[in-house]
Enzyme design. Structure first.
Site, PDB file in Angstrom:
ATOM      1  N   GLY A  41       1.744  -2.762  -6.351  1.00  0.00           N
ATOM      2  CA  GLY A  41       1.662  -1.441  -5.754  1.00  0.00           C
ATOM      3  C   GLY A  41       0.301  -0.807  -5.951  1.00  0.00           C
ATOM      4  CB  SER A  44       3.835  -1.457 -13.816  1.00  0.00           C
ATOM      5  OG  SER A  44       4.424  -0.227 -13.442  1.00  0.00           O
ATOM      6  CD1 TRP A 101      -2.204  -2.035   0.279  1.00  0.00           C
ATOM      7  CD2 TRP A 101      -3.320  -0.880   1.837  1.00  0.00           C
ATOM      8  NE1 TRP A 101      -3.406  -2.656   0.463  1.00  0.00           N
ATOM      9  CE2 TRP A 101      -4.117  -1.965   1.416  1.00  0.00           C
ATOM     10  CE3 TRP A 101      -3.808  -0.029   2.811  1.00  0.00           C
ATOM     11  CZ2 TRP A 101      -5.388  -2.214   1.941  1.00  0.00           C
ATOM     12  CZ3 TRP A 101      -5.078  -0.268   3.335  1.00  0.00           C
ATOM     13  CH2 TRP A 101      -5.860  -1.343   2.905  1.00  0.00           C
ATOM     14  CE  LYS A 102       4.908   1.100  -4.003  1.00  0.00           C
ATOM     15  NZ  LYS A 102       5.578   1.535  -5.230  1.00  0.00           N
TER      16      LYS A 102
END
Length: 249
Positions: A234, A213, A11-12
């Protein structure tokens, strides 16, 4: 042997605690798939609400980072027993963003990997090259160095249970994806590196993800490769499309 796929969301630095609960409730029915391991690695403040929201589902919760000491004067850091106490099963270690922005090194990655295993947390160990390194033809040499240092003093038993995430830095958040052939080439080289250190039994068991990606359109093709055992996802892990990645078949 068939390795069980592991599809993890990173999730950053996204989502508040209340947004976390809402997102997991939205994603729970979409990521229901008992044939793969589904992990959400969330910011520290979101871990407890994430674990609460994920109860009764197939979602396991991971952390995005962890320190290599048990406790002490390390302002802002999180100790491994803080994670295990609330039920965290996985931790991302050595993500390229941690290396780039927060001065993490191969040596600190190794310390964190050893500490994670000490506490029964499965590390998702990140590796990957820059565009310059790829263009200079040294990508695999560089990644082999990252892997060998990350696994220093790790027992064969623990190594077999680790997860490695190969993320070409030039493909993270850029919309560029390594071709399936490029991704498989590096994941195969990583498995060969593990085989050199630990032998073929461990190399066959260890799970290697591709990240960079990954999306609903390319997941099935990537995950069909012999040495790609899932993805570290991501931006797409914050959207309903993550369900399509998890149910890629």
């Amino acid at each position: 042997m068939a390795r069980r796929k592991i599809i993890a969301g990173n999730w950053k630095m996204n989502k508040t605690p209340s947004e976390t609960t809402a997102l997991i409730n939205e994603l729970k029915p979409l990521v229901a798939n008992d044939e793969v391991d589904v992990v959400f690695c969330v910011p520290a403040i979101d871990i407890i609400p994430a674990i609460e929201a994920a109860k009764g589902s197939n979602i396991q919760i991971g952390a995005e980072n962890m320190y290599y000491e048990e406790s002490g004067a390390y302002t802002g850091e999180i100790a491994p027993n803080m994670l295990t106490d609330v039920g965290v099963k996985y931790v991302i270690i050595g993500h390229s963003e941690r290396r780039e922005y927060f001065a993490e090194t191969d040596e600190t990655v190794n310390k964190k990997v050893l500490k994670a295993f000490e506490h029964g947390i499965t590390p998702i160990i990140c590796c990957g090259e820059t565009l310059t390194q790829r263009e200079q033809g040294i990508a695999i040499d560089f990644i082999r160095t990252q892997i060998k240092i990350a696994f220093q003093n790790v027992s064969a038993e623990n190594a077999a249970n680790a997860v490695i995430a190969y993320e070409p830095i030039w493909a993270i958040g850029t919309g560029k994806t390594a071709t399936t052939a490029q991704a498989e080439e590096v994941c195969k080289a990583i498995r060969e590196c593990i085989k050199e250190v630990y032998g073929s039994d461990v190399a066959e068991k260890i799970r290697i993800q591709y990240g960079g990606s990954v999306n609903a359109a390319n997941a099935a093709e990537l995950f069909a490769e012999a040495d790609i055992d899932g993805g570290l996802v991501g931006g797409a892990s914050l959207k309903p499309d993550f369900g399509k990645i998890v149910n890629y078949k």
